[in-house]
Design a protein around this motif. Sequence first.
Motif, PDB file in Angstrom:
ATOM      1  N   GLU A 214      48.760   6.111  -4.807  1.00 51.61           N
ATOM      2  CA  GLU A 214      47.322   6.363  -4.804  1.00 51.61           C
ATOM      3  C   GLU A 214      46.783   6.423  -3.380  1.00 51.61           C
ATOM      4  N   LYS A 215      47.241   5.521  -2.532  1.00 50.72           N
ATOM      5  CA  LYS A 215      46.767   5.503  -1.150  1.00 50.72           C
ATOM      6  C   LYS A 215      47.264   6.721  -0.373  1.00 50.72           C
ATOM      7  N   LEU A 216      48.475   7.172  -0.688  1.00 54.80           N
ATOM      8  CA  LEU A 216      48.979   8.406  -0.058  1.00 54.80           C
ATOM      9  C   LEU A 216      48.051   9.573  -0.375  1.00 54.80           C
ATOM     10  N   LYS A 217      47.723   9.722  -1.640  1.00 50.51           N
ATOM     11  CA  LYS A 217      46.863  10.832  -2.039  1.00 50.51           C
ATOM     12  C   LYS A 217      45.458  10.679  -1.452  1.00 50.51           C
ATOM     13  N   THR A 218      44.972   9.448  -1.403  1.00 53.42           N
ATOM     14  CA  THR A 218      43.659   9.193  -0.811  1.00 53.42           C
ATOM     15  C   THR A 218      43.643   9.582   0.661  1.00 53.42           C
ATOM     16  N   ALA A 219      44.665   9.162   1.405  1.00 53.02           N
ATOM     17  CA  ALA A 219      44.731   9.461   2.834  1.00 53.02           C
ATOM     18  C   ALA A 219      44.708  10.961   3.092  1.00 53.02           C
ATOM     19  N   ILE A 220      45.486  11.693   2.317  1.00 53.45           N
ATOM     20  CA  ILE A 220      45.564  13.137   2.517  1.00 53.45           C
ATOM     21  C   ILE A 220      44.275  13.822   2.065  1.00 53.45           C
ATOM     22  N   ASN A 221      43.722  13.394   0.947  1.00 58.37           N
ATOM     23  CA  ASN A 221      42.469  13.987   0.475  1.00 58.37           C
ATOM     24  C   ASN A 221      41.329  13.780   1.460  1.00 58.37           C
ATOM     25  N   PHE A 222      41.354  12.660   2.187  1.00 60.29           N
ATOM     26  CA  PHE A 222      40.269  12.352   3.117  1.00 60.29           C
ATOM     27  C   PHE A 222      40.552  12.817   4.549  1.00 60.29           C
ATOM     28  N   GLY A 223      41.679  13.528   4.752  1.00 59.82           N
ATOM     29  CA  GLY A 223      41.841  14.200   6.035  1.00 59.82           C
ATOM     30  C   GLY A 223      43.010  13.824   6.909  1.00 59.82           C
ATOM     31  N   ALA A 224      43.915  12.964   6.454  1.00 52.92           N
ATOM     32  CA  ALA A 224      45.076  12.615   7.274  1.00 52.92           C
ATOM     33  C   ALA A 224      46.008  13.813   7.401  1.00 52.92           C
TER      34      ALA A 224
ATOM     35  N   SER B 244      43.303  -1.590   1.167  1.00 52.82           N
ATOM     36  CA  SER B 244      42.888  -0.910  -0.067  1.00 52.82           C
ATOM     37  C   SER B 244      42.762   0.593   0.127  1.00 52.82           C
ATOM     38  N   SER B 245      42.681   1.303  -1.007  1.00 51.76           N
ATOM     39  CA  SER B 245      42.426   2.744  -0.970  1.00 51.76           C
ATOM     40  C   SER B 245      41.077   3.031  -0.317  1.00 51.76           C
ATOM     41  N   TYR B 246      40.106   2.156  -0.542  1.00 51.90           N
ATOM     42  CA  TYR B 246      38.785   2.316   0.068  1.00 51.90           C
ATOM     43  C   TYR B 246      38.877   2.246   1.579  1.00 51.90           C
ATOM     44  N   TYR B 247      39.628   1.272   2.094  1.00 50.05           N
ATOM     45  CA  TYR B 247      39.844   1.159   3.538  1.00 50.05           C
ATOM     46  C   TYR B 247      40.463   2.450   4.075  1.00 50.05           C
ATOM     47  N   VAL B 248      41.505   2.926   3.416  1.00 47.90           N
ATOM     48  CA  VAL B 248      42.186   4.134   3.857  1.00 47.90           C
ATOM     49  C   VAL B 248      41.222   5.317   3.901  1.00 47.90           C
ATOM     50  N   ALA B 249      40.459   5.508   2.825  1.00 51.02           N
ATOM     51  CA  ALA B 249      39.534   6.639   2.742  1.00 51.02           C
ATOM     52  C   ALA B 249      38.480   6.587   3.842  1.00 51.02           C
ATOM     53  N   SER B 250      37.859   5.437   4.020  1.00 54.86           N
ATOM     54  CA  SER B 250      36.748   5.316   4.955  1.00 54.86           C
ATOM     55  C   SER B 250      37.201   5.444   6.409  1.00 54.86           C
ATOM     56  N   VAL B 251      38.337   4.820   6.732  1.00 56.84           N
ATOM     57  CA  VAL B 251      38.831   4.876   8.116  1.00 56.84           C
ATOM     58  C   VAL B 251      39.328   6.280   8.455  1.00 56.84           C
ATOM     59  N   VAL B 252      40.070   6.886   7.552  1.00 57.27           N
ATOM     60  CA  VAL B 252      40.548   8.250   7.795  1.00 57.27           C
ATOM     61  C   VAL B 252      39.372   9.208   7.961  1.00 57.27           C
ATOM     62  N   LYS B 253      38.372   9.067   7.125  1.00 63.62           N
ATOM     63  CA  LYS B 253      37.186   9.940   7.214  1.00 63.62           C
ATOM     64  C   LYS B 253      36.533   9.828   8.595  1.00 63.62           C
ATOM     65  N   ALA B 254      36.371   8.610   9.079  1.00 65.64           N
ATOM     66  CA  ALA B 254      35.715   8.399  10.374  1.00 65.64           C
ATOM     67  C   ALA B 254      36.494   9.065  11.509  1.00 65.64           C
TER      68      ALA B 254
ATOM     69  N   LEU C 196      31.452   7.947  -1.498  1.00 61.68           N
ATOM     70  CA  LEU C 196      32.257   8.261  -0.321  1.00 61.68           C
ATOM     71  C   LEU C 196      33.027   9.542  -0.612  1.00 61.68           C
ATOM     72  N   ILE C 197      32.746  10.598   0.148  1.00 62.84           N
ATOM     73  CA  ILE C 197      33.359  11.899  -0.104  1.00 62.84           C
ATOM     74  C   ILE C 197      34.193  12.317   1.110  1.00 62.84           C
ATOM     75  N   PRO C 198      35.224  13.144   0.890  1.00 57.64           N
ATOM     76  CA  PRO C 198      36.107  13.521   2.000  1.00 57.64           C
ATOM     77  C   PRO C 198      35.412  14.241   3.143  1.00 57.64           C
TER      78      PRO C 198
END
Length: 407
Positions: A14-24, A256-266, A355-357
Amino acid sequence: MNKPELLAPAGNLEKLKTAINFGADAVYLGGSKLNLRAFADNFTTEELKEGIEFAHSRGKKVHVTVNIFPHNEDLIGLEEYLIELKNIGADAILVADPGIILAAREVVPEFEIHLSTQANCLNYKSALFWHKIGVKRVVMARELSLKDFKELREKLPETCDIEAFVHGSMCMAYSGRCMLSNYLTGRDANRGACAQPCRYKCHLVEEKAPGEYQQITEDIDGSYIMNSKDLCMIEHIPKLIQAGINSFKIEGRMKSSYYVASVVKAYREAIDKYIEDPENYKFNSKWMEYLVKPSHRTYTTGFYFDEEIKQHYESSAYIRNYDIVGIVRNYDKRTHIATIEQRNKVYNGDIVEVLIPKGDNKTIKLQDMRKTNGKPIDSAPSAQMIFTIKCDEVLNPDDMLIKSKVQ
């Protein structure tokens, strides 16, 4: 000017997909063996195949950690594991031990090797040594200054990539090469089982005066004398890019997935904004807002600018301003019904942030919450339960709903 890779942690699928969806641009993760996060979910072979396929279909890369310091018994099955990783399409392996590098050169000579930060590479001569024996990328020790990185880029060939941590937890030992956990708890940090005793609350007690606590800071309740602050370099993206660092690494495979999404987005937004127009680049305060909402400790720039105080003595607790409460699984544009998978308890009528990508986050009110059978509910209390809401704002799958702890 080369655009740096944004490398994100992936503690599970889930975190892999989150990271990529949010821009990694790439993710790093642990497989079933020989990685330094023994207590992360890690990936089975089948999950790893799925994750690699997901990443590659979107033009992204997957780096697999094989970075423990192995004892003899840890080497059993090593060659077969390396061959398996290569065959299922991993893009690179992160390695700290010369023995594993030797094995990789013997059985998968074409496999790209990255030197883990655990190897504590601190200078260009060492980096050149590793590069000459087959290492494509060197993840430098976290104890380097920005000046050190500039000198590295000047003295290393372009064929040798430089990777640096830019965000996340720090370690009081040389880039994580620590024996405290092994000595105090029997759990070997260098084999993936760190108990984080550096985060324990400590008091100073003189041997002949048991029970008499000595004050070692102004806090009479004790001190976390080895508790490092978290690294955060979001305000210094231009300097990092100008230093010639090829890959910006985010720490956090246990987060968490939330951490991954928010940090990658920034970091995604900041990097893109600078590359787009360096001359007119301005730091946007919303990027820091993304970073202070998920779980974190007090921030520091670490060793990049010789900041004097890198420890946080009062507490080892995380600062948690927001919680993730749900992930959007579906949205029906005709009925305006969104299907949500719960992550933390949430109530009908709650105000939540989406929180959106890409683009600014938006705020919505949870209305008309219902179970999947259509029965109205006042809250979603059960872990990962599926519920629906009525929402005129268009939502997309994988958007995250986050909620302030102060309503």
